[in-house]
Design a protein around this motif. Structure first.
Motif, PDB file in Angstrom:
ATOM      1  N   UNK B   1      17.583  -4.376  -6.144  1.00 11.71           N
ATOM      2  CA  UNK B   1      16.135  -4.250  -5.952  1.00 11.71           C
ATOM      3  C   UNK B   1      15.761  -4.917  -4.634  1.00 11.71           C
ATOM      4  N   UNK B   2      14.751  -4.396  -3.995  1.00  9.07           N
ATOM      5  CA  UNK B   2      14.251  -5.029  -2.777  1.00  9.07           C
ATOM      6  C   UNK B   2      13.615  -6.360  -3.148  1.00  9.07           C
ATOM      7  N   UNK B   3      13.975  -7.422  -2.440  1.00  8.51           N
ATOM      8  CA  UNK B   3      13.372  -8.706  -2.775  1.00  8.51           C
ATOM      9  C   UNK B   3      11.886  -8.723  -2.454  1.00  8.51           C
ATOM     10  N   UNK B   4      11.138  -9.441  -3.259  1.00  9.48           N
ATOM     11  CA  UNK B   4       9.708  -9.662  -3.046  1.00  9.48           C
ATOM     12  C   UNK B   4       9.581 -10.917  -2.180  1.00  9.48           C
ATOM     13  N   UNK B   7       7.958 -14.056  -3.446  1.00 13.62           N
ATOM     14  CA  UNK B   7       8.599 -14.772  -4.543  1.00 13.62           C
ATOM     15  C   UNK B   7      10.005 -15.240  -4.163  1.00 13.62           C
ATOM     16  N   UNK B   8      10.369 -15.150  -2.909  1.00 13.71           N
ATOM     17  CA  UNK B   8      11.743 -15.409  -2.510  1.00 13.71           C
ATOM     18  C   UNK B   8      11.828 -16.386  -1.355  1.00 13.71           C
ATOM     19  N   UNK B   9      11.718 -17.675  -1.622  1.00 12.59           N
ATOM     20  CA  UNK B   9      11.904 -18.650  -0.546  1.00 12.59           C
ATOM     21  C   UNK B   9      13.265 -18.443   0.121  1.00 12.59           C
ATOM     22  N   UNK B  12      16.674 -19.638  -1.168  1.00 14.90           N
ATOM     23  CA  UNK B  12      17.282 -19.093  -2.390  1.00 14.90           C
ATOM     24  C   UNK B  12      17.657 -17.613  -2.273  1.00 14.90           C
ATOM     25  N   UNK B  13      17.177 -16.949  -1.232  1.00 12.99           N
ATOM     26  CA  UNK B  13      17.328 -15.495  -1.137  1.00 12.99           C
ATOM     27  C   UNK B  13      18.794 -15.058  -1.046  1.00 12.99           C
ATOM     28  N   UNK B  14      19.125 -14.038  -1.827  1.00 13.83           N
ATOM     29  CA  UNK B  14      20.445 -13.419  -1.741  1.00 13.83           C
ATOM     30  C   UNK B  14      20.273 -12.009  -1.192  1.00 13.83           C
ATOM     31  N   UNK B  16      21.876  -8.156  -0.071  1.00 14.68           N
ATOM     32  CA  UNK B  16      22.879  -7.138  -0.367  1.00 14.68           C
ATOM     33  C   UNK B  16      23.885  -6.988   0.781  1.00 14.68           C
ATOM     34  N   UNK B  35      26.905 -10.011  -2.523  1.00 18.26           N
ATOM     35  CA  UNK B  35      25.687 -10.498  -1.882  1.00 18.26           C
ATOM     36  C   UNK B  35      26.029 -11.684  -0.980  1.00 18.26           C
ATOM     37  N   UNK B 126      18.017  -5.137 -14.466  1.00 15.12           N
ATOM     38  CA  UNK B 126      16.802  -4.927 -13.670  1.00 15.12           C
ATOM     39  C   UNK B 126      15.591  -4.651 -14.557  1.00 15.12           C
TER      40      UNK B 126
END
Lengths: 197, 197
Positions: B1-4, B7-9, B12-14, B16, B35, B126
């Motif tokens: 899924x595309x990260x928001x 909501x994704x500091x 922490x972001x992973x 693809x 990832x 998901x």
């Protein structure tokens, strides 16, 4: 899973005919079974085999709750959640709760209560989540797994309730944890507390 | 899924790197992605791709709720649940709610409200479940899928609350539906009702 006769009226019961593991990864164990329906017809059931999990409601002496924010790749966002984790093979529920709380947050609790269980994806996973409360907390060192990135947030019940109403709290086990907390606080759903180191 | 991004500091972001489908069955679509973690290290993520679902809280004029009992093979028991179902490709949420309610229970509603969403297995699926309320119900014919065995139970909110406290109601989406219903009744979490055929 073995059917629970009490919960399985004969007109709905499905029985195992044959099965195979169709995927085994580092995380997921996926099975495909052929089952016999009550009328004898065969159907296919695909599902994830899950070891079960524990979610912990850790209550500080001032009433705030020890929450986590963690990136969840399948849904592509950081989720606000109560501390939780999978049960190790043969691990008792309380021990899992103590281990996960300490590893992820550093907190240890002196008082515990086992509230109930929930099934979060009964259509395609065997997962059962045990809901456990913890209080008389003491802060300590945490021990995150390699690659585990978890932020801690101390939140009041009122803040958490607002987060649920606004859509910031969407994690199912955590919404149910909040519900159970509020029911207990209201005197509706009692908890049986016991001491454990 | 595309990260928001909201909501994704970044810490922490992973992101693809590569991915493959490791199982495609009649029900389940399982993926394994590589990832990149925020520090550049690679990790594996295995998860179920799910089209999303709707759970409906159908409220009769006398206040009773239209519930279902259905055998859920992965957990080996009959589950007490609010009506629910998967979203068809391209199907709007309200349309899915109307279709599933009619197919599984026979009831049609004149008043609807979309309450919120929940994530029931964010660690490995998901799936997002949309929570929809329905009232001004009229009974009619249902149209179960082939092999679908669903019993209908009309229950009061009090009975459902007791079922949750006693462990008869353990389905996550249904516990959250009950919570939302009680919050709405208490005036805490308002619903915006609208008419739809």
């Amino acid at each position: 899973m073995a059917p629970d006769p009490q919960a399985s009226p004969a007109h709905q019961l499905e029985s195992f005919v044959s099965g195979e593991q169709v995927f085994k990864g580092m995380l997921l164990d996926v099975r495909r079974d052929v089952v016999a329906m009550p009328d004898g017809a065969h159907a296919t059931r695909e599902y994830v085999v899950h070891p079960g999990a524990v979610v912990v409601v850790p209550i500080l002496d001032d009433g705030r709750l020890v929450m986590e924010r963690q990136y969840r790749y399948p849904v592509g966002r950081v989720m606000l959640e109560f501390p939780a984790g999978k049960i190790d093979a043969g691990e008792p529920v309380l021990q899992c709760a103590q281990r996960e709380l300490a590893e992820e947050t550093g907190y240890r609790a002196r008082q515990w209560a086992v509230a109930g269980v929930l099934h979060n994806a009964a259509a395609y996973s065997t997962e059962v989540i045990h809901l456990v409360f913890a209080r008389e907390l003491a802060a300590g060192q945490r021990a995150l797994d390699d690659g585990e990135l978890i932020d801690i947030a101390l939140m009041t019940e009122t803040e958490l309730d607002a987060a649920a109403a606004s859509g910031d709290l969407t994690d199912a086990k955590s919404l149910i944890s909040l519900m159970w907390l509020q029911k207990w606080r209201a005197g509706a759903w009692p908890l049986r507390w016991f001491a454990a180191p």
